[in-house]
Design a protein around this motif. Structure first.
Motif, short mmCIF file in Angstrom:
data_model
loop_
_atom_site.label_atom_id
_atom_site.label_comp_id
_atom_site.label_asym_id
_atom_site.label_seq_id
_atom_site.Cartn_x
_atom_site.Cartn_y
_atom_site.Cartn_z
N ASP A 128 10.54 13.04 -6.65
CA ASP A 128 11.79 12.67 -5.97
C ASP A 128 11.53 11.60 -4.91
N GLU A 136 11.96 3.84 -4.75
CA GLU A 136 12.12 2.97 -5.91
C GLU A 136 10.77 2.51 -6.45
N GLN A 158 6.85 6.56 -17.08
CA GLN A 158 6.98 7.98 -16.74
C GLN A 158 5.98 8.81 -17.53
N ASP A 190 11.21 8.25 -6.48
CA ASP A 190 12.53 7.69 -6.78
C ASP A 190 13.19 7.12 -5.53
#
Length: 587
Positions: A455, A461, A523, A458
């Motif tokens: 998280d 970024e 990912q 994210d």
């Protein structure tokens, strides 16, 4: 409009020029009196007169009035650049900064730097400093500081740019082997204080471990105290870790080596042109670690200077096994010489030689790796240790047993480039405290923490670009599908392919699909390296809890140390250890 003409030489200018000539002539005469070391065919007097003539003509007749200080400063700078990268000229402020640096406490990033292949290069990041936390690595090339190129920069000018007020930021651009794009780091400066022995302790099977981080004023005392403490715990063999150690004080290098060698053994020699620089340094007291106790010295490419003196002496006397990578090859002596009240010169005046006669200093020539040399510069002489083993010269210390370190995976390197582990640890630490999480030697990363880490990625970024994605983006730039910001408009237009609207639409659609593919692939690669990522999160949180030099942190870091594992295996296999120290049998 009347043209402005150059000023005619004035009486004042002739006086200044005459004074300049007198100063240079005085230096020449003084130099001739004290300079007894120059080669017979070196016409120093005629050459310095030629320099005086050039300076005088420029000062008298150049179209603009150049201040004599600027003229001479530039001449000095040119002379210094023709020498090795460790020679420098200091005015008052610069000399004061040098003095502060040599006392071992300074404000900055926490890196040791040098000039390699004419490029500003990181020798080593110091553990627990901003540079180390950011992921700066040994061998990184600093190609820009605050947006300015470092081409042609001296070490001292680079140091001045990198230092600043604690809490201020500096942005550097790094070029790293194996990375397809340069990496930009913005790092907050801190006060950096170097410890000598940040950690020592007993490992398995009676093997002790000592990490010597720097040869500061207390290095020898700290090493001796560590050895005595380990002996009291039943020491059977010792790993002496000099990896990432950039060196320090020569007297401390000699005193540290004395802890392992009997008295009256040659440790290092210095050789230079001036007679006073030719010295032999011997051990002057009995060893602290018994000579029959096995010893392995760990080195890598960031082990330099004093570290190489210690490793070279132990290797040449067959006192222990040197294991790891070939060392840095910084084997020169610098003397700070006062010129007057305001000016000093730090001059390379001698080179270090090991007991077998090997020169530690590596020639400053073009090379891709630490152990490559051109044929013309290669040291082809044969050197032998006390037992008759062949050892190699040419710069640096070549290990008896080469073990390359395990490098982080590409995604993890990218995370280090973003300082992701350190930043996440600072953010996550208060949450762990609220959850009453016990952060100790048995602490592990649970599912909630790893999810919080993703998280966090994210939120900042974070975008990991693998090699295929980088190549695809380069293709789009060359194809004119996206703008290349590194080129001017005229350059972009001249070499840009012309696409029909139909084909451009198809390429844009393909590009959008590829973007999704690359995202999924990134990912997947992160997930593939999940266990490695968890280890680095754990280490960052342990450091946040205990600090860099805590025993729990150290043992966690050493638990997956490929070179340490190899050293301990050798120390526990007596026959193998002894065989490595024997000369090969002659046929």
């Amino acid at each position: 409009m009347m043209e402005k003409r150059p000023n005619k030489p004035t009486e004042k200018m002739f006086c200044k020029t005459s004074f300049l000539a007198m100063v240079i002539l005085t230096v020449v005469i003084t130099g001739l009196i004290i300079d007894t070391t120059r080669a017979d065919n070196d016409n120093f007097y005629a050459d310095i007169i030629r320099l005086d003539n050039v300076a005088t003509k420029i000062h008298q007749s150049y179209v603009e009035d150049i201040p004599s200080k600027e003229l001479i400063d530039n001449a000095i700078e040119g002379m210094i650049k023709s020498l090795d990268p460790h020679t420098s000229y200091f005015e008052t402020k610069q000399y004061e900064e040098l003095r502060i640096h040599t006392e071992g406490k300074f404000g900055g990033l926490g890196i040791q730097i040098s000039i390699r292949d004419d490029v500003l290069t990181v020798m080593t990041p110091i553990g627990g400093t901003p540079a180390s936390r950011a992921g700066i690595q040994s061998g990184d090339q600093i190609i820009q500081i605050e947006g300015e190129s470092t081409e042609g920069i001296t070490i001292d000018k680079a140091v001045n740019k990198l230092r600043g007020e604690p809490g201020s930021e500096v942005t550097i651009l790094i070029r790293r082997t194996g990375e397809q794009k340069d990496i930009e780091y913005t790092i907050t400066r801190e006060i950096v204080q170097i410890k000598s022995v940040p950690f020592y302790g007993m490992m398995d099977d009676g093997i002790g471990y000592i990490h010597l981080q720097a040869f500061s004023q207390e290095a020898a005392n700290e090493v001796e105290n560590a050895i005595k403490d380990l002996k009291s715990q039943g020491l059977k063999g010792l790993v002496f870790d000099l990896r990432l150690n950039p060196g320090g004080l020569l007297p401390q290098a000699i005193e540290v080596t004395e802890k392992f060698l009997p008295s009256d053994k040659l440790i290092v020699s210095t050789r230079g042109r001036v007679r006073g620089q030719n010295k032999d340094f011997h051990s002057s007291r009995a060893e602290v670690l018994p000579t029959d106790m096995p010893l392995v010295v760990l080195v890598n490419r960031a082990s330099a200077s004093a570290s190489e003196i210690v490793a070279g002496a132990i290797q040449d006397w067959d006192r222990g096994i040197v294991l790891g990578d070939t060392t840095f090859g910084k084997g020169s002596v610098q003397s700070v010489i006062p010129l007057d009240k305001s000016h000093h010169i730090k001059l390379t005046t001698a080179l270090y030689y090991t007991p077998s006669g090997r020169c530690i200093d590596r020639p400053n020539i073009a090379r891709d790796t630490a152990d490559e040399q051109s044929d013309s510069e290669a040291d082809t002489n044969v050197y032998r240790t006390k037992n008759g083993r062949i050892v190699y010269g040419g710069g640096g210390i070549v290990p008896d047993f080469v073990v390359e370190p395990e490098l982080p995976s590409m995604p993890v390197r990218a995370l280090f480039g973003e300082d992701a582990f350190f930043q996440f640890a600072n953010m996550e630490y208060p949450r762990l405290q609220k959850r009453d999480t016990e952060i100790g030697a048995e602490y592990t990363i649970d599912k909630k923490t790893i999810e919080a880490f993703y998280d966090f990625l994210d939120s900042i970024e974070f975008s990991y670009k693998n090699a295929a994605q980088i190549q695809f983006e380069e293709f789009k730039k060359r194809s004119g599908l996206i703008a290349d910001t590194t080129k001017s408009d005229s350059e972009s237009q001249s070499g840009e392919p012309k696409w029909s609207e139909e084909h451009r639409a198809q390429l844009d659609e393909t590009s959008a699909k590829m973007k999704q593919i690359f995202k999924a692939e990134s990912q997947r690669e992160l997930e593939e390296n999940r266990e490695e990522i968890k280890r680095h999160i754990r280490k960052a949180i342990l450091i946040r809890e205990y600090g860099q030099d805590n025993e729990i942190v150290y043992r966690s870091r050493l638990s997956r140390d490929k070179q340490l594992d190899a050293a301990m295996q050798i120390l526990t296999e007596t026959e193998r250890y002894e065989a490595l120290l024997k000369a090969p049998e002659q046929d």
